[in-house]
Design a protein around this motif. Structure first.
Motif, PDB file in Angstrom:
ATOM      1  N   SER A 183      -7.941   5.245   5.986  1.00 27.97           N
ATOM      2  CA  SER A 183      -9.234   5.152   5.705  1.00 27.97           C
ATOM      3  C   SER A 183      -9.504   4.813   4.115  1.00 27.97           C
ATOM      4  O   SER A 183     -10.329   4.347   3.739  1.00 27.97           O
ATOM      5  N   HIS A 184      -8.358   5.044   3.573  1.00 28.13           N
ATOM      6  CA  HIS A 184      -8.542   4.858   1.856  1.00 28.13           C
ATOM      7  C   HIS A 184      -7.923   3.589   1.512  1.00 28.13           C
ATOM      8  O   HIS A 184      -8.179   3.198   0.386  1.00 28.13           O
ATOM      9  N   ILE A 185      -7.421   2.877   2.372  1.00 31.84           N
ATOM     10  CA  ILE A 185      -6.603   1.635   1.811  1.00 31.84           C
ATOM     11  C   ILE A 185      -7.710   0.590   1.863  1.00 31.84           C
ATOM     12  O   ILE A 185      -8.451   0.344   2.804  1.00 31.84           O
ATOM     13  N   LYS A 186      -7.683  -0.273   0.901  1.00 31.38           N
ATOM     14  CA  LYS A 186      -8.409  -1.414   0.761  1.00 31.38           C
ATOM     15  C   LYS A 186      -7.787  -2.702   1.369  1.00 31.38           C
ATOM     16  O   LYS A 186      -8.452  -3.302   1.889  1.00 31.38           O
ATOM     17  N   ALA A 187      -6.637  -2.883   1.053  1.00 27.10           N
ATOM     18  CA  ALA A 187      -5.924  -4.030   1.692  1.00 27.10           C
ATOM     19  C   ALA A 187      -4.524  -3.754   1.753  1.00 27.10           C
ATOM     20  O   ALA A 187      -3.816  -2.847   1.284  1.00 27.10           O
ATOM     21  N   PHE A 188      -3.948  -4.578   2.622  1.00 27.05           N
ATOM     22  CA  PHE A 188      -2.500  -4.635   2.733  1.00 27.05           C
ATOM     23  C   PHE A 188      -1.923  -5.858   2.362  1.00 27.05           C
ATOM     24  O   PHE A 188      -2.272  -6.940   2.675  1.00 27.05           O
ATOM     25  N   ASP A 189      -1.220  -5.659   1.096  1.00 28.06           N
ATOM     26  CA  ASP A 189      -1.025  -6.860   0.325  1.00 28.06           C
ATOM     27  C   ASP A 189       0.380  -6.777  -0.516  1.00 28.06           C
ATOM     28  O   ASP A 189       0.526  -5.927  -1.043  1.00 28.06           O
ATOM     29  N   ASN A 213      -9.664   1.575  -3.266  1.00 24.26           N
ATOM     30  CA  ASN A 213      -9.508   0.452  -4.059  1.00 24.26           C
ATOM     31  C   ASN A 213      -7.803   0.599  -4.099  1.00 24.26           C
ATOM     32  O   ASN A 213      -7.490  -0.036  -5.369  1.00 24.26           O
ATOM     33  N   VAL A 214      -7.294   0.737  -3.153  1.00 17.05           N
ATOM     34  CA  VAL A 214      -5.807   1.132  -2.933  1.00 17.05           C
ATOM     35  C   VAL A 214      -5.167  -0.318  -2.238  1.00 17.05           C
ATOM     36  O   VAL A 214      -5.764  -0.553  -1.243  1.00 17.05           O
ATOM     37  N   LEU A 263      -5.169   0.702  -7.592  1.00 12.14           N
ATOM     38  CA  LEU A 263      -3.818   1.392  -7.397  1.00 12.14           C
ATOM     39  C   LEU A 263      -3.119   0.307  -6.374  1.00 12.14           C
ATOM     40  O   LEU A 263      -3.747   0.092  -5.451  1.00 12.14           O
ATOM     41  N   SER A 264      -2.214  -0.037  -6.716  1.00  9.06           N
ATOM     42  CA  SER A 264      -1.340  -0.687  -5.690  1.00  9.06           C
ATOM     43  C   SER A 264       0.065  -0.484  -5.768  1.00  9.06           C
ATOM     44  O   SER A 264       0.847  -0.167  -6.775  1.00  9.06           O
ATOM     45  N   ILE A 269      -0.335   9.304  -3.303  1.00  8.19           N
ATOM     46  CA  ILE A 269      -1.052   9.593  -2.199  1.00  8.19           C
ATOM     47  C   ILE A 269      -2.060  10.201  -2.577  1.00  8.19           C
ATOM     48  O   ILE A 269      -3.224   9.893  -2.036  1.00  8.19           O
ATOM     49  N   ALA A 270      -1.966  11.203  -3.433  1.00  8.46           N
ATOM     50  CA  ALA A 270      -3.175  11.897  -3.857  1.00  8.46           C
ATOM     51  C   ALA A 270      -4.086  11.269  -4.649  1.00  8.46           C
ATOM     52  O   ALA A 270      -5.415  11.240  -4.244  1.00  8.46           O
ATOM     53  N   VAL A 271      -3.788  10.331  -5.430  1.00  6.77           N
ATOM     54  CA  VAL A 271      -4.591   9.590  -6.337  1.00  6.77           C
ATOM     55  C   VAL A 271      -5.345   8.583  -5.273  1.00  6.77           C
ATOM     56  O   VAL A 271      -6.569   8.191  -5.292  1.00  6.77           O
ATOM     57  N   ALA A 272      -4.534   8.164  -4.201  1.00  5.57           N
ATOM     58  CA  ALA A 272      -5.168   7.002  -3.286  1.00  5.57           C
ATOM     59  C   ALA A 272      -6.289   7.689  -2.445  1.00  5.57           C
ATOM     60  O   ALA A 272      -7.121   6.924  -2.042  1.00  5.57           O
ATOM     61  N   MET A 273      -5.995   9.168  -2.024  1.00 10.02           N
ATOM     62  CA  MET A 273      -6.947   9.597  -1.330  1.00 10.02           C
ATOM     63  C   MET A 273      -8.088  10.136  -2.165  1.00 10.02           C
ATOM     64  O   MET A 273      -9.107  10.634  -1.724  1.00 10.02           O
ATOM     65  N   GLY A 274      -8.014  10.111  -3.436  1.00  8.60           N
ATOM     66  CA  GLY A 274      -8.810  10.581  -4.392  1.00  8.60           C
ATOM     67  C   GLY A 274      -9.639   9.665  -5.352  1.00  8.60           C
ATOM     68  O   GLY A 274     -10.529   8.926  -4.836  1.00  8.60           O
ATOM     69  N   GLU A 275      -9.101   9.723  -6.396  1.00  8.72           N
ATOM     70  CA  GLU A 275      -9.664   8.832  -7.673  1.00  8.72           C
ATOM     71  C   GLU A 275      -9.879   7.577  -7.167  1.00  8.72           C
ATOM     72  O   GLU A 275     -10.711   6.678  -7.467  1.00  8.72           O
TER      73      GLU A 275
END
Lengths: 310, 453, 370
Positions: free
Chosen positions: B299-305, B256-257, B319-320, B246-252
């Motif tokens: 808001s950090h999510i790029k796609a629901f895949d 692109n998550v 990150l997936s 979660i931290a990386v998804a909202m950060g680095e």
């Protein structure tokens, strides 16, 4: 001597005037009007996953509409409208020069070929053309590598799964559908009118602004109509290219229907979508008519004025 | 022969996880290993020795055999265990099949029932070897197959419901927890067990699950788990837990998550990271999840895949969240695209993650139930099961998986992404469909809508 | 929203009188710019299509990710080359020889044979397709990948049926609108407008729910076809019938009623006048409408996806479901086949309309919806 020229007409039972359209009316009522009426009906119900048809109509209310207006859904509404309006403007701007060129600057022989070249891609599979955009937009793809090698961008292309990708693909997909009506509209303008305008001394820009454009008005309106509304309801582009950020109303309705099994909410969103689209069209038509009216009044030349001139 | 031992562990039902401790496992393992070494020295191939030759392979398998008996003798000594094991396996081996020393006489039923006509399957994408749903089915079973795909159980249920019980499908593949509601809605047909003789090949641990105790409607296709794939070239923070994710998804990796396209998994990520049981029905838990996921995370999510493998190869995601089999397929896709597989790392979700099991079921109104039974039965035979496993990369749940792998897929790549260590399995939790299902669907819709804005 | 097609050919640029040299130079620059722009647009329009063709030869396992090597194996996976090659050859052979026979042999017997010359080759093509189709069990054996093969077949069957429905009801309605307008015209045109304008997703979900209410009708086989095909016929015919209505109406509105009145005066009952006078007048519009409807229905995705049942998935549905796992390059190969058929279909439209005297502008007008 009276000779009857034709055998006396029998008194026939005339079928009602709309009889020829009868089959169409029956078909459309059965499979278009009635189902949509039901959709509107469902939009007042509640979700009930215990039933095969997951709608509970026992206590109709507007709560689905409230939910659709909640900020989270509304943002997708706005995004969709933004994409559609931008795309309509872009296709008009890109397509108009093409239509103008085809209508006025090309010989008949070439016109057929060029028209064919425009029509063919536009009528081939929508889904495949949308899918094809994943190739150039792929971050690790060839196109991305070239752009980086030429120094045009500093990292891989990151357009896919964003609203921009959806925007590009929608403009591409609907371009042909905008060029055709524009061409037809421009083409219908009688050449003599434009010639007369030039003979009377108007420059090319003046001819364009005051003769060509107004006469093409209805066609432009038709083109806008043919593209804006389907764009609003577009579902394929958003699903294939949009990711989370490029979500559009059409895809959201589908998600509610198939994913969340929330038919009432999906129906409510669909109804709202149609209303919003019609509203915007109404505003657009009103604006255009208003502008036309103002221009007409300004340009009106009464007999008295003419006499005053001579 | 495998060049290094496959750390093959099996699933124990949730209930028994509480009773198993590392210590008990080690004891059982050591005990069985000793016993098997002794018996192997005698070199017999009698039925009593059945478990032993299997265990003659790496020590860890001994522990496996022991765990098989765990349900009946939780936390007992090694001696008793071996005896019970022999008893269990002896009882289930009916007839002999030509086996090599490596796979031992754990015998399997390999009945192949020919059928005819067309079989319509509705399943998850990239889930069966193309020849198994194609040419091979035609030659072995005389069945022509047609396959359609869905990406979520809700899609499947909607499709079956809207077709009002005559969807035209013969085989569907729901995930376990969804089966009770499908049975209740009358969407599934009971099996004709006489047409499924190969069901004895399934490891007992995977039969008789909570959602279908008698296996009247479903049989295990495979099971797997959920974790993440991260591009270490772009993300410098190591990811060890869901909190890190979660931290990386909202950060680095923000923007692109990708996350799996199911509400349960996205909410599950939050619950696992916060030490909450992901089957919770408590309002405050769900409220907290909604607040965090919608307001902060979405808001950090790029796609629901649910199948990020291709897009990982094209570089769409950094990150997936992924299922283990799909993540494994991603490595292959990256190789195909001449990319660099070394920068991508797979991680199993910790401290807790999902354990899901997909099942073959026959929907109501199936046009060709005979073919459906024949095909499912065929999939339960070891050679076909392993052939399928090589394609989809999930543990297919038959008896003595290590032996089968040795026999049919000795050069299986990245098997650590298919077979999990006991300790890992102990952290996995099966989903339960609770009263919170509706709320979860609502929250998920909101997350999707917010992610789009 | 639509107007009648006026048979005007634009001669704007052709009839400009010679101007002064100064004037002659300027149009060239504008023309040049516009030509360049048009060329650019055309290139962009075709690039994705070209990419699809290219990627159908991709060696890697995924459609999107180019592996820098080509192979034809995906075509081999899609088609059973041993069956597909000969089948294609047979179709071409029958078309050429059969068409030649129908078109030219009657002349040996002294017959004028206008019909044969006009429709000879298309007719032979249809016969060829039918014969080869029968030989290959409805093209089943031509495909190795049965999923794609069946999807393509279902696409055609669905589009064909929907087109027949659309042409019948649309043709009749178009004639009615042009010849018997009245109080009913306004609400009817409003319905047509709504049909064309309602986003497909709305139609789709409405139909899905609607059909679920009547399982007795929509879940049973119909005339030997799967229930799913019937649903597709219904769903796909909605938009097409509106298009055909507009096309026929536009065509007929441009011709006045004097011929039909003359027929009536000479004693022909309305039905006969319709059959012998009106129908031939709109025949080109009907054929063009049919072909257009076929093209549109082939591509119908949204409605098809919501209403189909197992075993009747069309190619767009297959594609959409492939998107949910991995898209293989064989999909690209199938797409190329579909492109070819669409192009052929559009070509037929153009030929038919040109034969009935339309200029390219009018053809464009027809395609834009009349």
């Amino acid at each position: 001597m009276t000779a009857s020229l034709a055998p006396p007409r029998k008194r026939q039972l005339h079928a009602p005037k709309f009889i020829l359209a009868g089959p169409a009316i029956v078909w459309w009522v059965l499979f278009f009007i009635a189902p949509i009426v039901f959709v509107i009906y469902y939009s007042f119900g509640t979700k009930d996953t215990t039933k095969l048809l997951p709608v509970n109509m026992s206590s109709p209310s507007l709560h689905n509409y409230h939910q659709a207006f909640s900020s989270t859904f509304f943002t997708t509404f706005k995004a969709t409208l933004k994409i559609a309006i931008t795309a309509t403007v872009l296709t008009t701007v890109i397509g108009f020069p093409v239509a103008y060129f085809l209508a006025f600057k090309v010989k008949e022989k070439w016109r057929a070929i060029l028209l064919a070249l425009i029509i063919v891609p536009s009528f081939t599979s929508f889904l495949i053309r949308t899918l094809a955009w994943r190739i150039p937009l792929a971050p690790n793809g060839q196109f991305s590598t070239w752009l980086q090698d030429w120094g045009l961008i500093h990292g891989p292309i990151s357009i896919l799964e964003t609203r921009t990708a959806v925007q590009i693909a929608i403009v591409y997909n609907y371009l042909g559908f905008m060029i055709l009506p524009l061409f037809v509209a421009l083409d219908r303008i009688e050449g003599v009118l434009r010639e007369a305008s030039k003979d009377l001394g108007a420059g090319r820009i003046a001819t364009f602004a005051q003769v060509t454009l107004p006469l093409a008005g209805p066609g432009i309106a038709a083109g806008v109509l043919l593209t804006f509304i389907p764009m609003c309801g577009d579902y394929v582009t958003a699903t294939v290219l949009g990711g989370a950020k490029g979500n559009m109303i059409g895809a959201m309705i589908d998600q509610q229907f198939r994913g969340a099994q929330d038919w009432p909410l999906g129906s409510a969103i669909a109804v709202l979508m149609i209303l919003a689209v019609l509203l915007i069209l109404g505003i657009g038509v009103g604006l255009v008519m208003g502008v036309q009216y103002v221009l007409k009044r300004r340009r009106r030349v009464t007999i008295a004025q003419l006499e005053a001139l001579t | 022969m495998p060049s290094r031992p496959e750390p093959i562990k099996i699933l124990a039902p949730v209930g028994y996880r509480e009773h198993l401790s590392r210590r008990a496992l080690l004891q059982l393992g050591a005990g069985s290993a000793g016993l098997t070494a002794l018996l192997a020295a005698c070199g017999s191939s009698t039925k009593t020795a059945a478990p032993t030759t299997t265990a003659a392979a790496p020590t860890t398998t001994g522990a496996t055999t022991a765990t098989t008996s765990a349900p009946t003798t939780a936390g007992t000594t090694a001696g008793t265990t071996a005896g019970t094991t022999a008893g269990t396996t002896a009882g289930t081996t009916a007839g002999t099949t030509g086996t090599t020393a490596a796979s031992g006489p754990v015998t399997y039923s390999t009945v192949v029932n020919k059928s005819g006509g067309t079989l319509n399957m509705y399943t998850w994408g990239a889930y069966n070897d193309p020849s198994i749903v194609g040419d091979l089915a035609q030659t072995d079973l005389n069945i022509t197959m047609k396959v359609d795909y869905y990406t979520s159980n809700e899609d499947l249920i909607t499709k079956l419901s809207t077709a009002n019980g005559s969807s035209g499908f013969d085989v569907v593949v729901p995930t376990g927890p969804y089966i009770p509601q499908m049975i209740q809605k009358g969407l599934l047909e009971k099996f004709d067990k006489s047409k499924l003789p190969n069901i004895v090949n399934v490891d007992k641990l995977y039969l008789g699950q909570d959602w279908d105790k008698g296996n009247d409607y479903s049989v295990c296709k495979d099971w797997g788990s959920t974790g993440w794939m991260v591009n270490t070239a772009k993300v410098k923070t190591p990811i060890k837990t869901w909190n890190d994710f979660i931290a990386v998804a909202m950060g680095e990796a923000s923007g692109n998550v990708s996350v799996l396209d199911t509400g349960a998994n996205v909410l599950g990520m939050y619950f696992w990271a916060n030490g909450i049981d992901w089957n919770t029905e408590k309002k405050e838990d769900l409220d907290a999840a909604e607040k965090f996921l919608v307001d902060q995370f979405a808001s950090h999510i790029k796609a629901f895949d649910s199948y990020p493998s291709t897009k990982i190869a094209t570089g769409d995601y950094t990150l997936s969240m992924a299922w283990n089999g799909d993540a494994r397929a991603a490595f292959q896709d990256i190789e195909d695209a001449k990319g660099d597989t070394s920068v991508w790392k797979w991680g199993l979700g910790t401290p807790n993650t999902e354990l899901w099991m997909d099942n073959y079921c026959i929907p109501t109104g199936s046009p060709n139930p005979d073919a459906a039974h024949a095909w499912i039965n065929w999939l339960l035979s070891p050679d076909i099961s392993i052939k399928d496993l090589k394609y989809h990369g999930y543990n297919s749940g038959l008896k003595d998986m290590p032996g089968l792998i040795t026999k049919y897929a000795p050069d299986l790549k990245r098997s650590d992404m298919i077979f999990f260590a006991d300790a890992q399995v102990a952290t996995m939790r099966t989903q339960r469909i609770t009263s919170a299902q509706s709320r979860i669907a609502d929250i998920y819709s909101k997350i999707k809508a917010k992610a789009g804005g | 929203m639509t107007a009648a097609v006026l048979p005007i050919t634009s001669e704007a640029s052709a009839t400009t009188a010679p101007r002064s040299p100064k004037r002659r130079r300027r149009p060239d620059i504008l023309r040049g710019i516009l030509a360049f722009w048009c060329g650019l647009v055309l290139v962009v329009l075709f690039v994705p299509i070209g990419l699809v063709v290219l990627h159908s030869f991709n060696r890697g396992g995924s459609f999107e990710v180019w592996s820098h090597h080509t192979t034809t194996r995906w075509w081999g996976i899609l088609f059973d080359v041993h069956k597909a090659g000969p089948s294609l050859f047979q179709i071409v052979l029958i078309t050429v020889i059969g068409g030649a026979i129908i078109a030219y042999v009657p002349r040996l017997f002294g017959l004028a044979n206008r019909f044969g010359r006009q429709w000879g080759f298309p007719l032979a093509f249809a016969i060829g397709v039918a014969v080869v189709g029968h030989r290959t069990n409805n093209f089943h054996t031509v495909f190795r990948d049965k999923n794609v093969g069946d999807a393509l077949r279902n696409s055609f069957v669905a589009a064909f049926g929907a087109t027949i429905v659309a042409v019948i009801i649309g043709g009749l309605a178009g004639v009615g609108l042009a010849r018997r307008p009245g109080w009913w015209t306004k609400p009817f045109m409003l319905t047509v407008f709504l049909l064309l304008v309602t986003p497909e997703i709305m139609d789709a979900i409405a139909l899905a729910g609607w059909m679920q209410r009547f399982p007795a009708i929509f879940n049973k086989k119909f005339l030997g076809f799967d229930a799913g095909i019937l649903r597709l016929w219904i769903g796909e015919s909605l938009y097409s019938s509106a298009v055909v209505t507009l096309i026929v109406r536009a065509r007929l509105a441009g011709i006045d009623e004097s011929l039909e009145e003359a027929a009536g005066d000479l004693g022909a009952p309305p039905a006969r006048a319709f059959r012998q006078i009106t129908l031939p007048m709109i025949s080109s519009a009907l054929v063009a409408g049919a072909l257009l409807s076929f093209t549109i229905c082939l591509d119908n995705t949204i409605i098809a996806e919501q209403v189909y049942t197992a075993g009747s998935s069309t190619f767009p549905i297959y594609l959409l479901s492939q998107l949910r796992s991995t898209v293989k390059p064989s999909v690209g190969a199938a797409a190329v086949v579909l492109f070819g058929i669409t192009v052929a279909s559009l070509g037929f439209v153009a030929v038919v309309l040109k034969r009935s005297g339309d200029s390219s502008s009018q053809i464009a007008a027809t395609l834009a919806g009349g």
